[in-house]
Design a protein around this motif. Structure first.
Motif, PDB file in Angstrom:
ATOM      1  N   GLU A   1       5.739   2.207   6.014  1.00 54.87           N
ATOM      2  CA  GLU A   1       4.455   1.574   5.760  1.00 54.87           C
ATOM      3  C   GLU A   1       3.322   2.585   5.726  1.00 54.87           C
ATOM      4  O   GLU A   1       2.246   2.299   5.188  1.00 54.87           O
ATOM      5  N   THR A   2       3.541   3.767   6.318  1.00 56.73           N
ATOM      6  CA  THR A   2       2.521   4.815   6.358  1.00 56.73           C
ATOM      7  C   THR A   2       3.147   6.135   5.955  1.00 56.73           C
ATOM      8  O   THR A   2       4.257   6.470   6.382  1.00 56.73           O
ATOM      9  N   LEU A   3       2.445   6.877   5.135  1.00 53.99           N
ATOM     10  CA  LEU A   3       2.947   8.138   4.635  1.00 53.99           C
ATOM     11  C   LEU A   3       1.839   9.192   4.769  1.00 53.99           C
ATOM     12  O   LEU A   3       0.734   8.993   4.258  1.00 53.99           O
ATOM     13  N   THR A   4       2.126  10.286   5.472  1.00 50.95           N
ATOM     14  CA  THR A   4       1.147  11.360   5.650  1.00 50.95           C
ATOM     15  C   THR A   4       1.399  12.467   4.643  1.00 50.95           C
ATOM     16  O   THR A   4       2.514  12.991   4.545  1.00 50.95           O
ATOM     17  N   ILE A   5       0.388  12.789   3.895  1.00 48.36           N
ATOM     18  CA  ILE A   5       0.458  13.887   2.926  1.00 48.36           C
ATOM     19  C   ILE A   5      -0.022  15.140   3.639  1.00 48.36           C
ATOM     20  O   ILE A   5      -1.224  15.332   3.855  1.00 48.36           O
ATOM     21  N   ASP A   6       0.902  16.005   4.037  1.00 48.01           N
ATOM     22  CA  ASP A   6       0.535  17.181   4.836  1.00 48.01           C
ATOM     23  C   ASP A   6       0.274  18.421   4.001  1.00 48.01           C
ATOM     24  O   ASP A   6      -0.133  19.459   4.532  1.00 48.01           O
ATOM     25  N   SER A   7       0.511  18.337   2.691  1.00 47.88           N
ATOM     26  CA  SER A   7       0.192  19.455   1.804  1.00 47.88           C
ATOM     27  C   SER A   7       0.215  18.970   0.359  1.00 47.88           C
ATOM     28  O   SER A   7       0.859  17.956   0.032  1.00 47.88           O
ATOM     29  N   PHE A   8      -0.476  19.694  -0.497  1.00 50.44           N
ATOM     30  CA  PHE A   8      -0.480  19.440  -1.936  1.00 50.44           C
ATOM     31  C   PHE A   8       0.108  20.650  -2.661  1.00 50.44           C
ATOM     32  O   PHE A   8      -0.071  21.784  -2.206  1.00 50.44           O
ATOM     33  N   PRO A   9       0.819  20.460  -3.767  1.00 49.93           N
ATOM     34  CA  PRO A   9       1.130  19.177  -4.403  1.00 49.93           C
ATOM     35  C   PRO A   9       2.147  18.384  -3.592  1.00 49.93           C
ATOM     36  O   PRO A   9       2.942  18.962  -2.845  1.00 49.93           O
ATOM     37  N   PHE A  10       2.128  17.066  -3.775  1.00 45.58           N
ATOM     38  CA  PHE A  10       2.959  16.166  -2.974  1.00 45.58           C
ATOM     39  C   PHE A  10       3.700  15.220  -3.909  1.00 45.58           C
ATOM     40  O   PHE A  10       3.121  14.674  -4.855  1.00 45.58           O
ATOM     41  N   THR A  11       4.989  15.025  -3.647  1.00 49.23           N
ATOM     42  CA  THR A  11       5.811  14.104  -4.433  1.00 49.23           C
ATOM     43  C   THR A  11       6.603  13.203  -3.503  1.00 49.23           C
ATOM     44  O   THR A  11       7.174  13.673  -2.517  1.00 49.23           O
ATOM     45  N   TYR A  12       6.615  11.919  -3.811  1.00 47.10           N
ATOM     46  CA  TYR A  12       7.356  10.955  -2.994  1.00 47.10           C
ATOM     47  C   TYR A  12       7.953   9.912  -3.924  1.00 47.10           C
ATOM     48  O   TYR A  12       7.315   9.468  -4.887  1.00 47.10           O
ATOM     49  N   GLN A  13       9.177   9.509  -3.642  1.00 47.61           N
ATOM     50  CA  GLN A  13       9.839   8.459  -4.418  1.00 47.61           C
ATOM     51  C   GLN A  13      10.516   7.474  -3.486  1.00 47.61           C
ATOM     52  O   GLN A  13      11.081   7.859  -2.468  1.00 47.61           O
ATOM     53  N   ASN A  14      10.451   6.215  -3.840  1.00 48.31           N
ATOM     54  CA  ASN A  14      11.149   5.178  -3.100  1.00 48.31           C
ATOM     55  C   ASN A  14      11.329   3.989  -4.036  1.00 48.31           C
ATOM     56  O   ASN A  14      11.017   4.086  -5.236  1.00 48.31           O
ATOM     57  N   LYS A  15      11.807   2.885  -3.516  1.00 47.53           N
ATOM     58  CA  LYS A  15      12.072   1.738  -4.382  1.00 47.53           C
ATOM     59  C   LYS A  15      11.965   0.451  -3.591  1.00 47.53           C
ATOM     60  O   LYS A  15      12.055   0.419  -2.365  1.00 47.53           O
ATOM     61  N   PHE A  16      11.737  -0.625  -4.324  1.00 38.17           N
ATOM     62  CA  PHE A  16      11.810  -1.969  -3.754  1.00 38.17           C
ATOM     63  C   PHE A  16      12.576  -2.842  -4.736  1.00 38.17           C
ATOM     64  O   PHE A  16      12.752  -2.485  -5.906  1.00 38.17           O
ATOM     65  N   ARG A  17      13.063  -3.966  -4.257  1.00 34.68           N
ATOM     66  CA  ARG A  17      13.883  -4.859  -5.077  1.00 34.68           C
ATOM     67  C   ARG A  17      13.195  -6.208  -5.213  1.00 34.68           C
ATOM     68  O   ARG A  17      12.749  -6.789  -4.224  1.00 34.68           O
ATOM     69  N   VAL A  18      13.131  -6.710  -6.440  1.00 36.50           N
ATOM     70  CA  VAL A  18      12.519  -8.006  -6.732  1.00 36.50           C
ATOM     71  C   VAL A  18      13.629  -9.012  -7.030  1.00 36.50           C
ATOM     72  O   VAL A  18      14.569  -8.708  -7.775  1.00 36.50           O
ATOM     73  N   TYR A  19      13.518 -10.199  -6.447  1.00 37.33           N
ATOM     74  CA  TYR A  19      14.523 -11.247  -6.604  1.00 37.33           C
ATOM     75  C   TYR A  19      13.932 -12.446  -7.349  1.00 37.33           C
ATOM     76  O   TYR A  19      12.784 -12.824  -7.095  1.00 37.33           O
ATOM     77  N   ASN A  20      14.717 -13.035  -8.232  1.00 39.94           N
ATOM     78  CA  ASN A  20      14.374 -14.344  -8.792  1.00 39.94           C
ATOM     79  C   ASN A  20      15.129 -15.393  -7.983  1.00 39.94           C
ATOM     80  O   ASN A  20      16.325 -15.601  -8.179  1.00 39.94           O
ATOM     81  N   THR A  21      14.450 -16.028  -7.049  1.00 42.77           N
ATOM     82  CA  THR A  21      15.090 -17.006  -6.170  1.00 42.77           C
ATOM     83  C   THR A  21      14.970 -18.427  -6.706  1.00 42.77           C
ATOM     84  O   THR A  21      15.371 -19.372  -6.040  1.00 42.77           O
ATOM     85  N   GLY A  22      14.411 -18.564  -7.911  1.00 44.75           N
ATOM     86  CA  GLY A  22      14.257 -19.894  -8.501  1.00 44.75           C
ATOM     87  C   GLY A  22      15.440 -20.267  -9.372  1.00 44.75           C
ATOM     88  O   GLY A  22      16.512 -19.645  -9.310  1.00 44.75           O
ATOM     89  N   GLU A  23      15.250 -21.269 -10.200  1.00 41.24           N
ATOM     90  CA  GLU A  23      16.325 -21.788 -11.040  1.00 41.24           C
ATOM     91  C   GLU A  23      16.006 -21.667 -12.524  1.00 41.24           C
ATOM     92  O   GLU A  23      16.612 -22.336 -13.353  1.00 41.24           O
TER      93      GLU A  23
END
Length: 297
Positions: free
Chosen positions: A31-53
């Motif tokens: 939830e929190t990310l500290t940028i301790d130097s530049f240049p800075f690169t970060y990658q992550n992912k989240f997943r989206v669901y279709n829970t309907g019909e």
């Protein structure tokens, strides 16, 4: 330069009653990310669901308090269609060459688009946009970046450009989704054939029609096409297209459209109009050749 990736753990599901659309979201624990130097690169992912019909169109919106922070963030898919029970992993990246010290909340907001702009009596929730959100706080400590000069923050609902085409940029940014409650008359089929001209139109049933009302079509490859509110378009890719209804840069509704390939349609609407003279010439040459061959026999 740093490259960080972490798995998904947190899951948010928006439950709805049967026969209603629904959206779910699985997010990283970070939830929190500290940028301790530049240049800075970060990658992550989240997943989206279709829970309907229902098969529905989803859009990823991104917001940040300052434009330079917003420009750090990209996603690899900003508009997509999910069938019931299906999921989509969206990878986001943060590329920062430099920045000012401070704390900045970046909000990723997957939104299930309405298929219309007003609810119907028998399905009060079916046409309302629904969203889930993931907030990531970026911290630039004192000494890593200079103090931020006085400037206005970005308004919370400021529109931003829809995803750029694949040719311009592989990773994309997203657009603002606007809640809109005026009824629309939408002429968008659910299926079409590749290369066959299709009439698409949208207008307000009450007569009000801003000049900015129109379409953005997102092809399976990710390429975008901007159309006026009354247009004829030939779909040139097989697969599921996303038909977005927009007012200027704001999305108000969206519908999936399945494009199928048929050779007869391709021959009639693409091959013959583009290569008709060549095809006729080839057949003439073949015919003359056969005629001369038979005479020699």
């Amino acid at each position: 330069m740093r490259l960080l990736t972490l798995p998904l753990f947190m899951i948010l599901i928006i439950p709805l009653i049967a026969a209603q659309p629904g959206i779910g979201l699985a997010t990283p624990l970070v939830e929190t990310l500290t940028i301790d130097s530049f240049p800075f690169t970060y990658q992550n992912k989240f997943r989206v669901y279709n829970t309907g019909e229902e098969e529905r169109v989803f859009v990823i919106s991104i917001s940040a308090p300052y434009q330079d922070v917003l420009d750090w963030v990209t996603v690899d898919a900003s508009v997509f269609t999910l069938i019931p029970g299906d999921t989509k992993v969206v990878q986001f990246s943060i590329y920062a060459d430099s920045g000012y010290q401070g704390e900045y909340d970046v909000l990723f907001k997957p939104t299930l688009l309405p298929t219309q702009t007003t609810p119907t009596p028998d399905s009060a929730m079916a046409h309302l946009a629904m969203s889930a959100a993931y907030k990531l706080t970026l911290i630039v400590p004192e000494g890593v970046g200079p103090p931020r000069p006085p400037e206005e923050e970005i308004p919370p609902e400021k529109p931003r450009e829809l995803t750029k085409t694949v040719e311009e940029m592989e990773e994309t940014k997203a657009s603002t989704v606007r809640t809109f409650d005026k009824p629309l008359l939408i002429n968008v089929p659910s299926r079409a054939y590749a290369y066959e001209p299709v009439h698409l139109s949208v207008e307000f049933m009450e007569g009000e029609e801003p000049t900015e009302l129109g379409f953005i079509l997102v092809a399976p490859s990710g390429k975008n096409y901007t159309l006026e509110s009354d247009s004829v378009f030939s779909f040139n890719e097989k697969g599921t297209w996303n038909v977005l209804i927009v007012i200027k840069d704001e999305i108000i509704a969206g519908n999936p459209l399945e494009v199928e390939y048929d050779f007869g349609k391709d021959l009639k609407f693409r091959i013959l109009p583009q290569y008709g003279i060549i095809v006729v010439g080839v057949f003439v040459v073949i015919g003359i050749g056969l005629y001369l061959w038979r005479r020699r026999k």
